[in-house]
Design a protein around this motif. Structure first.
Motif, PDB file in Angstrom:
ATOM      1  N   VAL A 110       0.836  -1.204   0.000  1.00  0.00           N
ATOM      2  CA  VAL A 110       0.000   0.000   0.000  1.00  0.00           C
ATOM      3  C   VAL A 110       0.873   1.257   0.000  1.00  0.00           C
ATOM      4  CG1 VAL A 110      -1.610   1.358   1.401  1.00  0.00           C
ATOM      5  CG2 VAL A 110      -2.003  -1.097   1.062  1.00  0.00           C
ATOM      6  N   SER A 111       2.003   1.201   0.726  1.00  0.00           N
ATOM      7  CA  SER A 111       2.876   2.379   0.832  1.00  0.00           C
ATOM      8  C   SER A 111       3.514   2.755  -0.496  1.00  0.00           C
ATOM      9  CB  SER A 111       3.968   2.136   1.883  1.00  0.00           C
ATOM     10  OG  SER A 111       4.943   1.220   1.411  1.00  0.00           O
ATOM     11  N   VAL A 112       3.622   1.790  -1.420  1.00  0.00           N
ATOM     12  CA  VAL A 112       4.188   2.110  -2.745  1.00  0.00           C
ATOM     13  C   VAL A 112       3.085   2.213  -3.798  1.00  0.00           C
ATOM     14  CG1 VAL A 112       6.423   1.067  -2.211  1.00  0.00           C
ATOM     15  CG2 VAL A 112       4.642  -0.347  -3.267  1.00  0.00           C
ATOM     16  N   SER A 113       1.835   2.362  -3.310  1.00  0.00           N
ATOM     17  CA  SER A 113       0.671   2.549  -4.193  1.00  0.00           C
ATOM     18  C   SER A 113       0.475   1.393  -5.167  1.00  0.00           C
ATOM     19  CB  SER A 113       0.797   3.870  -4.970  1.00  0.00           C
ATOM     20  OG  SER A 113       0.915   4.961  -4.076  1.00  0.00           O
ATOM     21  N   PRO A 115      -1.400  -1.840  -6.826  1.00  0.00           N
ATOM     22  CA  PRO A 115      -2.833  -2.131  -7.020  1.00  0.00           C
ATOM     23  C   PRO A 115      -3.325  -3.170  -6.017  1.00  0.00           C
ATOM     24  CG  PRO A 115      -1.516  -3.104  -8.770  1.00  0.00           C
ATOM     25  CD  PRO A 115      -0.596  -2.217  -7.995  1.00  0.00           C
TER      26      PRO A 115
END
Length: 207
Positions: A110-113, A115
Motif C-alpha cells: 500500500v505504501s508504494v501505491s 494495485p
C-alpha cells in the motif's frame, strides 16, 4: 512504530520457527542459521522482487539480522529436556510470523501505491513465503500447499488492508490476533481448503 513492531514480531517468530524445525530435523548449527534466516527473511525478499522494491533494502536491516541471529543461537543452545516443552509451540510461532509479516507485506505494498491484487499477493508472499522456503530446505512438503488453511489467512490481511478496512495500531493489533487465532483454529479443527480426489482413490471408486 507499528511497522517496526510488526517487523520485530515477525522476525522473532519465524526465526524461532525455522530453528525449531532445524532442531527437529537434527541439523547442525549451519542448518539452524540457514533455516532460521530463510524463514525470517525469505518472504520479504521474494515480495521485494515481485513488487519492484530494491533488493538492497533487505540487507539494510542490521538490527533484525542481529535479533534473528541471537534467537536462532538461543534455540540451538537450549537443553534437550526443554525441547519437548516448546515443540508444540512451533505452530504458534509460525502463526504469529504469518500474521505479522502478512500485515507488514500488505502495508508495504500500500505504501508504494501497488494495485489491490498486488497488495493481496504481497501479503501472501511475505506471510507464507519464508515458511515455504524453510519447508523446502527441510525436505518437507510446504505447509502452504497442504496444511490446514494457511496462505488464505495471509491473503485475508491483504484483502482487509487493501480495502482500507484496517487503519491505526489498534485495528492492526486486532487483525494480527485474529489471523493467529484463525490459523490455530484451523490446525485444531483440521480445516482445509477443497482438494481433488487422489488418482488412486478415483480408480478404486471407479472399480
Amino acid at each position: 512504530m507499528t511497522w517496526d513492531i510488526l517487523n520485530i514480531i515477525g522476525t522473532l517468530a519465524f526465526a524461532i520457527s525455522g530453528a525449531l524445525i532445524a532442531r527437529e530435523e537434527d541439523y547442525d548449527i549451519l542448518g539452524f542459521y540457514v533455516l532460521g534466516f530463510t524463514t525470517a527473511f525469505g518472504g520479504g525478499l521474494v515480495r521485494n522482487l515481485l513488487i519492484g522494491i530494491p533488493i538492497v533494502n533487505t540487507w539494510m536491516q542490521e538490527g533484525l539480522f542481529l535479533i534473528a541471529f541471537l534467537v536462532i543461537t538461543l534455540v540451538f543452545l537450549l537443553p534437550n529436556h526443554w525441547l519437548e516443552h516448546i515443540k508444540n509451540w512451533i505452530i504458534f510461532f509460525d502463526a504469529v510470523g504469518l500474521a505479522a509479516f502478512a500485515i507488514q507485506g500488505a502495508n508495504y505494498a500500500v505504501s508504494v501505491s501497488a494495485p489491490f491484487i498486488a497488495v493481496i499477493i504481497a501479503s501472501t508472499i511475505t506471510g507464507a513465503g519464508g515458511g515455504m522456503i524453510r519447508d523446502v530446505f527441510a525436505g518437507r512438503k510446504p505447509m502452504i500447499f497442504h496444511s490446514e488453511i494457511y496462505a488464505l489467512w495471509a491473503a485475508l490481511a491483504g484483502i482487509t488492508i487493501g480495502l482500507g478496512l484496517i487503519r491505526g495500531p489498534y485495528a492492526t493489533a486486532f487483525l494480527l490476533i485474529l489471523i493467529v487465532f484463525l490459523r490455530i483454529l484451523s490446525v485444531r479443527y483440521n480445516w482445509n481448503l477443497p482438494r481433488n480426489i487422489p488418482y488412486q482413490n478415483q480408480r478404486s471408486i471407479g472399480g
